[in-house]
Scaffold this motif. Structure first.
Motif: not given
Ligand code: 13P
Ligand code: SF4
Length: 303
Positions: A279-283, A52-54, A13-20, A75-77
């Motif tokens: 997972g599923e990206e929300i579009i 965050y980016d994601n 999550k750090k590497e990919k800049n995700f907020c969980i 991006k939201v998953i």
């Protein structure tokens, strides 16, 4: 094993800049790797800040949709694509349009547990923690409240000055709690306070010492001088409170108060989603986002 997966999740999550983001009904091992844990209202406010980016949502679909609506460029998953809230799909846009025709001029208030499509037809959203405050501040006294009849009845009882029309929907898990279960739990734990979610039926909430959202229940139990509590919401709250307050005792009002949708997400789902393998990206289309956003922004403004 759990610790190994958690460490890999934290690295990725750090590497990919995700907020969980995790709703408080998630399991202990997911709460431990989340950047933010809260009730539906707090998750929405956090998503609106978008540092965050994601985002990776560990919760149910409407929560991931809310994040996407508030942060459309991110991006939201949704960690597990099968995790939906049955209440969110109980009312169709066509049924709501028919209600609006029947009650012209009424403000439409939607519990946030609704689909993005349904939110496009509403004036303002509420969560269990913001409902009273938001409905009180709506200028229009005539209100259509959807879809949870129990939260709606609670708001109606607390705000008698409002004329509220209800839809007959609700949470199948909270609505299944019975007054007999509450009486039995109280008889077994006579010194305990009963804290309950407003999605429970009126006969159950009438027996409570406190009615509030998941975060409200947790805050109340943590700050109270009382040492024992019967918890009338999803049983993961009992576990989290027991971890956080080892000197107090927490009892579930019913062993059946488990949301299988909230429990669908596993640590492996989180890891797979971060790896881009699950997972599923929300579009959502631009128009849905713009229209649905108005009702959530209005909730944040009033709430
Ligand atoms: P909160 O708004 O209290 O987080 O509740 C969400 C929910 O789905 C309750 O069942
Ligand atoms: Fe939906 Fe009820 Fe589960 Fe909450 S507990 S997510 S309202 S089904």
């Amino acid at each position: 094993m759990i610790k190994d997966i958690q460490e890999e999740i934290i690295r990725l999550k750090k590497e990919k800049n995700f907020c969980i983001l995790a709703h408080s009904y998630q399991s202990r091992e997911i709460v431990e790797i989340a950047d933010f844990v809260g009730d539906s209202y707090a998750l929405s406010v956090k998503a609106a800040k978008a540092e965050y980016d994601n985002f990776l949502m560990c919760g149910v679909r409407f929560m991931a949709e809310t994040v996407k609506i508030l942060s459309p460029d991110k991006k939201v998953i949704l960690s597990n694509s099968t995790a939906g809230c049955p209440m969110a799909e109980q009312l169709t846009p066509a049924e709501l349009s028919a209600m609006k025709k029947k009650y012209p001029g009424y403000a439409v208030v939607a519990y946030i547990n609704t689909t993005a499509e349904l939110k496009t037809l509403c004036d303002v959203c509420v969560t269990s923690s913001s409902a009273l405050n938001v409905v009180k501040k709506i200028e229009n006294d005539n209100i259509i409240f959807i879809p949870d009849i129990n939260l709606g009845r609670y708001v109606k009882k607390m705000l008698p000055e409002k004329n509220i029309v209800l839809f007959n929907g609700g949470c199948p898990r909270h609505a299944a709690v019975t007054a007999e279960e509450v009486s039995a739990a109280k008889a077994m734990h006579p010194s305990a306070l009963f804290l309950v979610h407003p999605e429970c039926t009126p006969d159950v909430t009438a027996m409570a010492d406190y009615v509030g959202s998941t975060a409200g229940i947790m805050d109340y139990a943590k700050s109270s001088d009382v040492k024992e509590f019967i918890i009338g919401t999803e049983n993961s709250i009992v576990t989290h409170l027991q971890f956080e307050c080892p000197d107090k005792k927490f009892y579930p009002v019913s062993k059946n108060l488990i949301c299988s949708d909230m429990k669908a997400t596993t640590l492996s789902d989180v890891l797979d989603a971060l790896k881009g393998e699950g997972g599923e990206e929300i579009i959502l289309d631009k128009e849905t986002i713009e229209l649905a956003r108005k009702s959530i922004d209005e909730m944040i403004r009033l709430g």
